[in-house]
Scaffold this motif. Structure first.
Motif, PDB file in Angstrom:
ATOM      1  N   PRO A  25       0.819  -1.210   0.000  1.00 35.15           N
ATOM      2  CA  PRO A  25       0.000   0.000   0.000  1.00 35.15           C
ATOM      3  C   PRO A  25       0.852   1.258   0.000  1.00 35.15           C
ATOM      4  O   PRO A  25       2.010   1.246   0.432  1.00 35.15           O
ATOM      5  N   ALA A  26       0.271   2.344  -0.499  1.00 32.44           N
ATOM      6  CA  ALA A  26       0.978   3.629  -0.521  1.00 32.44           C
ATOM      7  C   ALA A  26       1.090   4.173   0.897  1.00 32.44           C
ATOM      8  O   ALA A  26       0.125   4.155   1.663  1.00 32.44           O
ATOM      9  N   ALA A  27       2.276   4.647   1.244  1.00 28.96           N
ATOM     10  CA  ALA A  27       2.493   5.189   2.580  1.00 28.96           C
ATOM     11  C   ALA A  27       1.724   6.491   2.749  1.00 28.96           C
ATOM     12  O   ALA A  27       1.689   7.334   1.855  1.00 28.96           O
ATOM     13  N   ALA A  29      -1.472   7.117   2.900  1.00 29.06           N
ATOM     14  CA  ALA A  29      -2.828   7.225   2.363  1.00 29.06           C
ATOM     15  C   ALA A  29      -3.836   6.806   3.424  1.00 29.06           C
ATOM     16  O   ALA A  29      -3.623   5.839   4.155  1.00 29.06           O
ATOM     17  N   GLU A  30      -4.959   7.536   3.522  1.00 33.67           N
ATOM     18  CA  GLU A  30      -5.990   7.183   4.497  1.00 33.67           C
ATOM     19  C   GLU A  30      -6.684   5.876   4.118  1.00 33.67           C
ATOM     20  O   GLU A  30      -7.083   5.090   4.976  1.00 33.67           O
ATOM     21  N   ALA A  31      -6.817   5.650   2.818  1.00 29.22           N
ATOM     22  CA  ALA A  31      -7.402   4.397   2.336  1.00 29.22           C
ATOM     23  C   ALA A  31      -6.753   4.060   1.002  1.00 29.22           C
ATOM     24  O   ALA A  31      -6.770   4.863   0.077  1.00 29.22           O
ATOM     25  N   HIS A  32      -6.167   2.870   0.929  1.00 26.21           N
ATOM     26  CA  HIS A  32      -5.447   2.469  -0.278  1.00 26.21           C
ATOM     27  C   HIS A  32      -6.106   1.227  -0.872  1.00 26.21           C
ATOM     28  O   HIS A  32      -6.170   0.180  -0.222  1.00 26.21           O
ATOM     29  N   PRO A  33      -6.617   1.300  -2.122  1.00 26.70           N
ATOM     30  CA  PRO A  33      -7.257   0.135  -2.740  1.00 26.70           C
ATOM     31  C   PRO A  33      -6.259  -0.751  -3.471  1.00 26.70           C
ATOM     32  O   PRO A  33      -5.216  -0.295  -3.937  1.00 26.70           O
ATOM     33  N   GLY A  34      -6.594  -2.011  -3.566  1.00 27.36           N
ATOM     34  CA  GLY A  34      -5.806  -2.959  -4.347  1.00 27.36           C
ATOM     35  C   GLY A  34      -6.718  -4.052  -4.866  1.00 27.36           C
ATOM     36  O   GLY A  34      -7.716  -4.396  -4.228  1.00 27.36           O
ATOM     37  N   VAL A  35      -6.402  -4.590  -6.024  1.00 26.15           N
ATOM     38  CA  VAL A  35      -7.261  -5.593  -6.665  1.00 26.15           C
ATOM     39  C   VAL A  35      -6.525  -6.922  -6.751  1.00 26.15           C
ATOM     40  O   VAL A  35      -5.330  -6.962  -7.037  1.00 26.15           O
TER      41      VAL A  35
END
Length: 353
Positions: A25-27, A29-35
């Motif tokens: 995840p991106a450092a 970020a409040e919410a980081h999406p991934g698929v």
């Protein structure tokens, strides 16, 4: 399907995110999406019948949400955080135990229960804020002499009664019309809860689960025990190296598959397939979905112009090798719009627009 990873800081959410998605995840970020693609052996076997076709797996989205600080307890979630979570299909609290070393499983189980209870309080308070704001708006509308939606009015009363009694909304059997009236609010305690216990290498996951017993069971709830650090290392390996490594460690299925399976079960999902020379594809739907609605998952035109669906079980198709052979055997059948699609069905939609 979106599964949101939530919890207190230091629980290992971001490590679990890597284990589930194979990416970091991106450092900040409040919410980081991934698929992540959903593994499906049946889809793989169907693709062997159509080797030139493109294989398209169903996908799941994970959302790594910023961890909560201990100072935020009993204050409800921030509005921005609630907005991220309202669109999730499943909430997955991640409870980190790895910092407690080889503690007694009963003690670790108590830690899980306490941490989850604190997190549930935050969800309840957040829902209470949402429901109270809606109640004020309804009352203000009524005072002006305007009509209000009686179903929504009664539904909000039922919600407030449950929340004030500290009862999560997932435990309430709302009448169908009230349930529909509440969908747009995205109440957090109404969502299925998949608790992920992040154990340490020296901790026995089966012993922890045994110590918990039925403590975390309940309506629309499930539990998975993982070693997120180890699973993240596995997820970052090249695909050809993963299977031997899993076998060496005695891991039958990686965390990504176990969490997905639990999410599917909580949501009551099944999958059907479409096959052809251009693509072989898996489509997740809710169990009991009529064929006409399942057709809409493929394309809105198919739902709008639905005539009939040609249906055969994927097991029969694999056994006989082609749709033509299944037709000759009387296994390929025509179904109408009200046919309830079954798990593993292969479907071809006849339509006209």
């Amino acid at each position: 399907m979106q599964i949101a990873l939530i919890g207190w800081q230091g629980g290992g959410k971001s490590t679990l995110f890597t284990a589930l998605t194979g990416s970091e995840p991106a450092a900040g970020a409040e919410a980081h999406p991934g698929v992540a693609e959903i593994p499906d052996e049946q889809l793989d076997r169907l693709h062997e019948l159509y080797p030139p076709a493109k294989k398209i797996r169903a996908k799941v989205e994970y959302l790594d949400v910023a961890g909560l600080a201990a100072t935020q307890k009993r204050s409800g979630l921030k509005r921005s955080l609630i907005s991220h979570l309202q669109g999730a299909s499943v909430l997955a609290p991640v409870i980190g135990l790895y910092a407690f070393g080889a503690a007694d499983p009963a003690e670790l189980a108590n830690l899980v229960t306490a941490e989850l209870r604190d997190l549930e309080v935050e969800l309840l308070l957040s829902d209470l804020q949402t429901a109270e704001a809606r109640r004020e708006r309804i009352d203000r509308t009524r005072r002006t002499g305007q009509s209000v939606d009686r179903t929504e009015d009664a539904a909000i009363d039922e919600v407030l009664a449950a929340l004030n009694a500290e009862t999560p909304l997932r435990e309430i059997d709302f009448a169908p019309e009230r349930d529909r009236a509440l969908r747009s609010f995205g109440f957090l305690t109404k969502k299925p809860l998949l608790t992920v216990i992040n154990r340490g290498e020296e901790q026995d996951g089966e012993a922890i689960a045994a110590a918990l017993g039925e403590t975390l069971s309940g309506k629309r709830r499930a539990t998975a025990v993982v070693d997120a650090r180890l699973e993240a290392e596995i997820a970052l390996l090249d695909e050809e190296d993963r299977a031997p490594f899993l076998r060496e460690l005695g891991i039958e299925r990686p965390a990504s598959e176990r969490v997905l399976q639990a999410g599917f079960a909580l949501l009551g999902l099944i999958r059907f397939f479409t096959v052809g020379d251009d693509e072989v594809r898996s489509w997740p739907i809710v169990e009991g979905t009529p064929a006409v609605q399942a057709a809409g998952e493929i394309h809105s035109d198919l739902q709008r112009g639905f005539i009939r669906a040609e249906v055969v079980s994927s097991d029969d198709l694999l056994a006989h090798g082609s749709l033509a052979a299944c037709r000759d055997k009387g296994l390929l059948r025509l179904e109408g719009k009200d046919y309830r699609v079954r798990d593993g069905d292969v479907m071809h939609v006849r339509f006209a627009v």
